[in-house]
Design a protein around this motif. Structure first.
Motif, PDB file in Angstrom:
ATOM      1  N   ASP A 292       0.640  -1.319   0.078  1.00 54.52           N
ATOM      2  CA  ASP A 292       0.130  -0.049  -0.215  1.00 54.52           C
ATOM      3  C   ASP A 292       0.949   1.219  -0.140  1.00 54.52           C
ATOM      4  N   SER A 293       1.939   1.195   0.570  1.00 53.18           N
ATOM      5  CA  SER A 293       2.662   2.572   0.794  1.00 53.18           C
ATOM      6  C   SER A 293       3.734   2.766  -0.429  1.00 53.18           C
ATOM      7  N   VAL A 294       3.691   1.979  -1.589  1.00 55.79           N
ATOM      8  CA  VAL A 294       4.279   2.042  -2.553  1.00 55.79           C
ATOM      9  C   VAL A 294       3.587   2.288  -3.819  1.00 55.79           C
TER      10      VAL A 294
ATOM     11  N   ALA B  67       3.546 -12.397  -7.860  1.00 57.01           N
ATOM     12  CA  ALA B  67       4.690 -13.074  -8.471  1.00 57.01           C
ATOM     13  C   ALA B  67       5.874 -12.658  -8.388  1.00 57.01           C
ATOM     14  N   ALA B  68       5.718 -11.215  -8.878  1.00 58.91           N
ATOM     15  CA  ALA B  68       7.136 -10.386  -9.075  1.00 58.91           C
ATOM     16  C   ALA B  68       7.573 -10.266  -7.483  1.00 58.91           C
ATOM     17  N   ASP B  69       6.963  -9.704  -6.766  1.00 58.99           N
ATOM     18  CA  ASP B  69       7.285  -9.594  -5.298  1.00 58.99           C
ATOM     19  C   ASP B  69       7.951 -10.888  -4.810  1.00 58.99           C
TER      20      ASP B  69
ATOM     21  N   VAL C 113       4.925 -10.713   4.782  1.00 54.01           N
ATOM     22  CA  VAL C 113       3.751 -10.124   5.335  1.00 54.01           C
ATOM     23  C   VAL C 113       2.775 -10.431   4.240  1.00 54.01           C
ATOM     24  N   LEU C 114       1.642 -11.221   4.626  1.00 49.65           N
ATOM     25  CA  LEU C 114       0.783 -11.617   3.488  1.00 49.65           C
ATOM     26  C   LEU C 114      -0.802 -10.757   3.704  1.00 49.65           C
ATOM     27  N   PRO C 115      -0.928  -9.804   3.053  1.00 50.50           N
ATOM     28  CA  PRO C 115      -2.104  -8.926   3.123  1.00 50.50           C
ATOM     29  C   PRO C 115      -3.300  -9.399   2.547  1.00 50.50           C
TER      30      PRO C 115
ATOM     31  N   VAL D 141      13.898  -9.094   9.660  1.00 50.53           N
ATOM     32  CA  VAL D 141      13.392  -8.333   8.260  1.00 50.53           C
ATOM     33  C   VAL D 141      12.273  -9.240   7.550  1.00 50.53           C
ATOM     34  N   LEU D 142      11.318  -8.170   7.271  1.00 52.80           N
ATOM     35  CA  LEU D 142      10.099  -8.711   6.650  1.00 52.80           C
ATOM     36  C   LEU D 142       9.728  -8.065   5.464  1.00 52.80           C
ATOM     37  N   VAL D 143       8.989  -8.584   4.536  1.00 53.78           N
ATOM     38  CA  VAL D 143       8.596  -8.186   3.246  1.00 53.78           C
ATOM     39  C   VAL D 143       7.158  -8.009   3.102  1.00 53.78           C
ATOM     40  N   ARG D 144       6.489  -6.965   2.999  1.00 54.98           N
ATOM     41  CA  ARG D 144       4.961  -7.336   2.877  1.00 54.98           C
ATOM     42  C   ARG D 144       4.864  -7.266   1.152  1.00 54.98           C
ATOM     43  N   VAL D 145       4.140  -8.250   0.715  1.00 51.85           N
ATOM     44  CA  VAL D 145       3.906  -8.310  -0.537  1.00 51.85           C
ATOM     45  C   VAL D 145       2.642  -7.955  -1.056  1.00 51.85           C
ATOM     46  N   ASN D 146       2.183  -7.898  -2.252  1.00 51.34           N
ATOM     47  CA  ASN D 146       0.956  -7.466  -2.915  1.00 51.34           C
ATOM     48  C   ASN D 146       0.070  -8.752  -2.958  1.00 51.34           C
TER      49      ASN D 146
END
Length: 300
Positions: A49-51, A89-91, A104-106, A77-82
Protein backbone atom coordinates in the motif's frame (compact mmCIF):
# COMPACT_ATOMS: atom_id res chain seq x y z
CA UNK A 1 -6.17 -30.15 1.37
CA UNK A 2 -2.63 -30.79 0.09
CA UNK A 3 0.23 -29.40 2.13
CA UNK A 4 3.65 -28.54 0.81
CA UNK A 5 5.74 -31.72 0.87
CA UNK A 6 8.83 -30.04 2.35
CA UNK A 7 9.56 -31.18 5.94
CA UNK A 8 8.33 -28.73 8.53
CA UNK A 9 11.75 -27.44 9.51
CA UNK A 10 10.35 -24.05 10.42
CA UNK A 11 7.79 -25.43 12.88
CA UNK A 12 10.63 -26.45 15.16
CA UNK A 13 12.03 -22.93 15.25
CA UNK A 14 11.32 -20.66 18.18
CA UNK A 15 8.63 -18.02 17.97
CA UNK A 16 10.26 -14.59 17.49
CA UNK A 17 9.95 -11.71 19.93
CA UNK A 18 8.14 -9.05 17.92
CA UNK A 19 6.92 -6.32 20.25
CA UNK A 20 7.09 -3.83 17.41
CA UNK A 21 7.31 -4.23 13.64
CA UNK A 22 7.88 -0.98 11.75
CA UNK A 23 6.56 -0.52 8.23
CA UNK A 24 8.95 1.21 5.84
CA UNK A 25 8.04 2.06 2.22
CA UNK A 26 10.61 0.05 0.26
CA UNK A 27 10.99 2.69 -2.47
CA UNK A 28 12.15 5.54 -0.18
CA UNK A 29 15.91 5.22 0.42
CA UNK A 30 16.10 7.64 3.36
CA UNK A 31 13.47 5.68 5.30
CA UNK A 32 15.18 2.38 4.52
CA UNK A 33 18.57 3.75 5.55
CA UNK A 34 17.37 4.84 9.00
CA UNK A 35 14.97 1.99 9.77
CA UNK A 36 17.43 -0.12 11.78
CA UNK A 37 18.00 2.82 14.15
CA UNK A 38 14.33 3.15 15.16
CA UNK A 39 14.41 0.51 17.89
CA UNK A 40 11.82 -1.86 16.41
CA UNK A 41 12.25 -5.60 16.85
CA UNK A 42 11.64 -5.98 13.14
CA UNK A 43 11.29 -3.89 9.99
CA UNK A 44 8.66 -4.54 7.32
CA UNK A 45 9.84 -3.47 3.89
CA UNK A 46 6.52 -2.62 2.27
CA UNK A 47 5.92 -3.37 -1.38
CA UNK A 48 2.16 -2.98 -1.06
CA UNK A 49 0.00 0.00 0.00
CA UNK A 50 2.72 2.55 0.76
CA UNK A 51 4.40 2.10 -2.64
CA UNK A 52 2.79 3.77 -5.70
CA UNK A 53 2.21 1.46 -8.64
CA UNK A 54 4.86 3.12 -10.79
CA UNK A 55 7.49 2.71 -8.04
CA UNK A 56 6.94 -0.97 -7.25
CA UNK A 57 9.40 -2.21 -9.87
CA UNK A 58 12.20 -0.03 -8.52
CA UNK A 59 11.39 -1.07 -4.95
CA UNK A 60 11.80 -4.72 -5.96
CA UNK A 61 15.13 -4.03 -7.67
CA UNK A 62 16.40 -2.29 -4.53
CA UNK A 63 15.25 -5.09 -2.24
CA UNK A 64 18.59 -6.95 -1.82
CA UNK A 65 20.29 -3.74 -0.71
CA UNK A 66 17.29 -2.73 1.42
CA UNK A 67 17.18 -6.10 3.19
CA UNK A 68 20.85 -5.82 4.10
CA UNK A 69 20.36 -2.28 5.44
CA UNK A 70 17.30 -2.84 7.61
CA UNK A 71 18.70 -6.10 8.98
CA UNK A 72 21.59 -4.35 10.69
CA UNK A 73 21.74 -4.66 14.48
CA UNK A 74 20.06 -8.04 14.29
CA UNK A 75 16.61 -6.78 13.36
CA UNK A 76 14.10 -9.20 11.90
CA UNK A 77 13.49 -8.42 8.24
CA UNK A 78 10.02 -8.81 6.79
CA UNK A 79 8.66 -7.96 3.35
CA UNK A 80 5.00 -7.17 2.73
CA UNK A 81 3.96 -8.44 -0.68
CA UNK A 82 0.99 -7.53 -2.86
CA UNK A 83 -2.19 -9.56 -3.19
CA UNK A 84 -2.74 -9.50 -6.97
CA UNK A 85 -1.26 -12.52 -8.75
CA UNK A 86 1.02 -10.69 -11.19
CA UNK A 87 2.36 -8.34 -8.53
CA UNK A 88 2.64 -11.16 -6.00
CA UNK A 89 4.68 -13.29 -8.41
CA UNK A 90 7.08 -10.39 -8.99
CA UNK A 91 7.27 -9.71 -5.25
CA UNK A 92 8.09 -13.32 -4.38
CA UNK A 93 10.74 -13.47 -7.10
CA UNK A 94 12.34 -10.40 -5.54
CA UNK A 95 11.83 -11.17 -1.86
CA UNK A 96 12.79 -14.84 -1.48
CA UNK A 97 16.42 -14.37 -0.53
CA UNK A 98 18.85 -14.84 2.31
CA UNK A 99 18.25 -12.29 5.03
CA UNK A 100 14.46 -12.21 4.76
CA UNK A 101 12.87 -13.69 7.88
CA UNK A 102 9.19 -13.42 6.95
CA UNK A 103 6.67 -12.32 4.39
CA UNK A 104 3.65 -10.26 5.40
CA UNK A 105 0.63 -11.54 3.48
CA UNK A 106 -2.06 -8.84 3.13
CA UNK A 107 -5.77 -9.55 2.73
CA UNK A 108 -5.34 -13.20 3.70
CA UNK A 109 -8.74 -14.87 3.43
CA UNK A 110 -8.15 -18.63 3.24
CA UNK A 111 -5.79 -21.47 4.09
CA UNK A 112 -5.64 -22.34 0.39
CA UNK A 113 -4.18 -18.93 -0.40
CA UNK A 114 -1.49 -19.40 2.26
CA UNK A 115 -0.65 -22.81 0.81
CA UNK A 116 -0.36 -21.44 -2.73
CA UNK A 117 2.16 -18.87 -1.56
CA UNK A 118 4.02 -21.42 0.59
CA UNK A 119 4.40 -23.73 -2.41
CA UNK A 120 5.73 -20.90 -4.57
CA UNK A 121 8.22 -19.84 -1.89
CA UNK A 122 9.41 -23.44 -1.50
CA UNK A 123 10.05 -23.70 -5.25
CA UNK A 124 12.13 -20.53 -5.14
CA UNK A 125 14.06 -21.73 -2.09
CA UNK A 126 14.94 -24.97 -3.85
CA UNK A 127 16.00 -23.19 -7.04
CA UNK A 128 18.15 -20.73 -5.09
CA UNK A 129 19.54 -23.34 -2.69
CA UNK A 130 18.22 -21.45 0.33
CA UNK A 131 17.40 -23.12 3.66
CA UNK A 132 13.98 -24.72 3.25
CA UNK A 133 11.09 -23.08 5.08
CA UNK A 134 13.23 -20.50 6.85
CA UNK A 135 10.98 -17.69 5.56
CA UNK A 136 7.86 -17.45 7.70
CA UNK A 137 4.45 -15.85 7.19
CA UNK A 138 2.60 -13.09 9.01
CA UNK A 139 -1.00 -13.08 7.79
CA UNK A 140 -3.02 -9.86 7.82
CA UNK A 141 -6.78 -10.35 8.19
CA UNK A 142 -8.54 -7.51 6.42
CA UNK A 143 -12.04 -8.67 5.42
CA UNK A 144 -15.01 -10.01 7.39
CA UNK A 145 -15.29 -13.26 5.41
CA UNK A 146 -11.81 -14.25 6.61
CA UNK A 147 -13.06 -14.32 10.22
CA UNK A 148 -14.94 -17.52 9.42
CA UNK A 149 -11.70 -19.25 8.43
CA UNK A 150 -9.22 -18.00 11.02
CA UNK A 151 -8.46 -21.41 12.53
CA UNK A 152 -7.73 -22.88 9.10
CA UNK A 153 -5.56 -19.90 8.13
CA UNK A 154 -3.59 -20.06 11.38
CA UNK A 155 -2.78 -23.76 10.91
CA UNK A 156 -2.48 -23.69 7.12
CA UNK A 157 1.28 -24.24 6.96
CA UNK A 158 4.32 -24.49 9.27
CA UNK A 159 5.55 -21.18 7.85
CA UNK A 160 2.76 -19.38 9.70
CA UNK A 161 4.19 -17.52 12.67
CA UNK A 162 1.89 -14.53 13.34
CA UNK A 163 -1.49 -13.01 12.59
CA UNK A 164 -2.77 -9.45 12.78
CA UNK A 165 -5.99 -7.66 11.96
CA UNK A 166 -5.64 -4.86 9.40
CA UNK A 167 -7.91 -2.34 11.17
CA UNK A 168 -8.19 0.21 8.37
CA UNK A 169 -8.97 -2.25 5.58
CA UNK A 170 -11.26 -4.30 7.79
CA UNK A 171 -13.27 -1.25 8.85
CA UNK A 172 -13.60 -0.11 5.26
CA UNK A 173 -14.71 -3.59 4.19
CA UNK A 174 -17.63 -3.51 6.63
CA UNK A 175 -18.51 0.11 5.89
CA UNK A 176 -17.44 1.42 9.29
CA UNK A 177 -14.69 3.46 10.89
CA UNK A 178 -11.77 1.97 12.87
CA UNK A 179 -13.22 2.52 16.33
CA UNK A 180 -13.01 0.40 19.46
CA UNK A 181 -16.51 -1.09 19.34
CA UNK A 182 -16.11 -2.24 15.73
CA UNK A 183 -12.58 -3.61 16.13
CA UNK A 184 -12.83 -5.40 19.49
CA UNK A 185 -14.54 -8.58 18.28
CA UNK A 186 -12.42 -9.19 15.14
CA UNK A 187 -9.22 -8.47 17.07
CA UNK A 188 -10.19 -10.96 19.76
CA UNK A 189 -11.05 -13.52 17.08
CA UNK A 190 -7.58 -13.14 15.58
CA UNK A 191 -6.03 -13.31 19.05
CA UNK A 192 -7.81 -16.56 19.97
CA UNK A 193 -7.07 -18.23 16.63
CA UNK A 194 -3.41 -17.27 16.76
CA UNK A 195 -2.92 -18.46 20.33
CA UNK A 196 -4.73 -21.73 19.63
CA UNK A 197 -2.31 -22.41 16.76
CA UNK A 198 0.80 -21.33 18.68
CA UNK A 199 1.26 -18.14 16.64
CA UNK A 200 2.02 -14.58 17.71
CA UNK A 201 -1.09 -12.40 17.91
CA UNK A 202 -0.20 -8.84 16.93
CA UNK A 203 -2.28 -5.70 17.18
CA UNK A 204 -4.30 -3.42 19.41
CA UNK A 205 -7.89 -2.23 19.43
CA UNK A 206 -7.78 0.91 17.34
CA UNK A 207 -6.53 2.56 14.19
CA UNK A 208 -2.91 1.92 13.25
CA UNK A 209 -2.90 5.38 11.68
CA UNK A 210 -3.21 7.19 15.00
CA UNK A 211 0.30 8.02 16.18
CA UNK A 212 0.16 11.68 17.28
CA UNK A 213 -1.91 11.04 20.43
CA UNK A 214 0.76 9.11 22.30
CA UNK A 215 -1.25 8.92 25.53
CA UNK A 216 -4.16 7.24 23.75
CA UNK A 217 -1.80 4.92 21.90
CA UNK A 218 -0.01 3.94 25.11
CA UNK A 219 -3.31 3.07 26.75
CA UNK A 220 -4.43 1.04 23.73
CA UNK A 221 -1.16 -0.90 23.64
CA UNK A 222 -1.24 -1.62 27.38
CA UNK A 223 -4.81 -2.83 27.03
CA UNK A 224 -3.82 -5.06 24.11
CA UNK A 225 -1.13 -6.74 26.19
CA UNK A 226 -3.59 -7.35 29.01
CA UNK A 227 -5.85 -9.05 26.47
CA UNK A 228 -3.00 -11.31 25.34
CA UNK A 229 -1.46 -9.63 22.30
CA UNK A 230 2.32 -10.01 21.95
CA UNK A 231 3.15 -6.89 19.92
CA UNK A 232 1.89 -4.56 17.23
CA UNK A 233 2.61 -3.19 13.77
CA UNK A 234 3.82 0.40 13.58
CA UNK A 235 3.57 2.84 10.69
CA UNK A 236 5.54 5.63 12.40
CA UNK A 237 8.75 5.59 14.48
CA UNK A 238 7.02 7.31 17.41
CA UNK A 239 4.89 4.19 17.89
CA UNK A 240 7.89 1.89 18.30
CA UNK A 241 9.06 2.90 21.78
CA UNK A 242 5.45 2.85 23.03
CA UNK A 243 4.92 -0.68 21.75
CA UNK A 244 8.27 -1.92 23.06
CA UNK A 245 7.41 -0.69 26.54
CA UNK A 246 3.77 -1.79 26.51
CA UNK A 247 4.53 -5.33 25.35
CA UNK A 248 7.37 -5.83 27.83
CA UNK A 249 6.92 -6.83 31.49
CA UNK A 250 7.11 -3.96 33.96
CA UNK A 251 9.53 -3.99 36.90
CA UNK A 252 6.60 -4.75 39.20
CA UNK A 253 5.53 -7.71 37.07
CA UNK A 254 9.06 -9.11 37.07
CA UNK A 255 9.30 -8.77 40.84
CA UNK A 256 5.94 -10.53 41.26
CA UNK A 257 6.99 -13.31 38.91
CA UNK A 258 10.24 -13.89 40.79
CA UNK A 259 8.34 -14.11 44.06
CA UNK A 260 5.92 -16.62 42.54
CA UNK A 261 8.73 -18.81 41.21
CA UNK A 262 10.54 -18.69 44.54
CA UNK A 263 7.35 -19.64 46.36
CA UNK A 264 6.73 -22.39 43.82
CA UNK A 265 10.14 -23.89 44.50
CA UNK A 266 9.47 -23.81 48.23
CA UNK A 267 6.03 -25.39 47.77
CA UNK A 268 7.51 -28.14 45.59
CA UNK A 269 9.80 -29.22 48.42
CA UNK A 270 6.64 -29.71 50.50
CA UNK A 271 4.87 -31.64 47.77
CA UNK A 272 2.40 -28.86 46.91
CA UNK A 273 1.32 -27.75 43.42
CA UNK A 274 -0.95 -24.98 44.71
CA UNK A 275 -0.12 -22.60 47.52
CA UNK A 276 -0.99 -19.23 49.04
CA UNK A 277 1.09 -16.08 48.50
CA UNK A 278 0.20 -12.65 49.87
CA UNK A 279 -3.32 -13.81 50.61
CA UNK A 280 -3.99 -15.18 47.11
CA UNK A 281 -4.12 -18.72 45.80
CA UNK A 282 -1.38 -19.61 43.32
CA UNK A 283 -1.93 -22.68 41.13
CA UNK A 284 -0.19 -24.03 37.99
CA UNK A 285 -1.73 -21.50 35.51
CA UNK A 286 -0.50 -18.61 37.67
CA UNK A 287 2.94 -20.20 37.95
CA UNK A 288 3.03 -20.64 34.18
CA UNK A 289 2.30 -16.96 33.69
CA UNK A 290 5.11 -16.06 36.09
CA UNK A 291 7.58 -18.15 34.09
CA UNK A 292 6.35 -16.54 30.85
CA UNK A 293 6.90 -13.06 32.29
CA UNK A 294 10.46 -13.93 33.33
CA UNK A 295 11.15 -15.41 29.90
CA UNK A 296 9.90 -12.23 28.21
CA UNK A 297 11.99 -10.08 30.56
CA UNK A 298 15.14 -12.07 29.81
CA UNK A 299 14.57 -11.70 26.06
CA UNK A 300 13.81 -7.98 26.20
Amino acid sequence: MIRDSVPAVESAMSVPRWRSLLFVPAHVPRFVEAAHERGADGVILDLEDSVPQDHKGEARKQLPESVAKVGRKGKSVLVRVNRGLRALAADLDAAVMAGVDALVLPKTDSAEWVLEIANAVSELERERKLPLERIRFLAQIEAPDALQRLAAIASAHPRMVAMALGPEDFSAAVGGSPQFDLLLTPNLSVLFAARAAGLLPLGFIGSIGEFSDTHKLREAAAHARRLGFAGALAIHPTQVAIFNEAFSPSAQEVEWARDVVAAENDAATRGLSAFSMNGKMVDPPVVRRAHEILALASNG
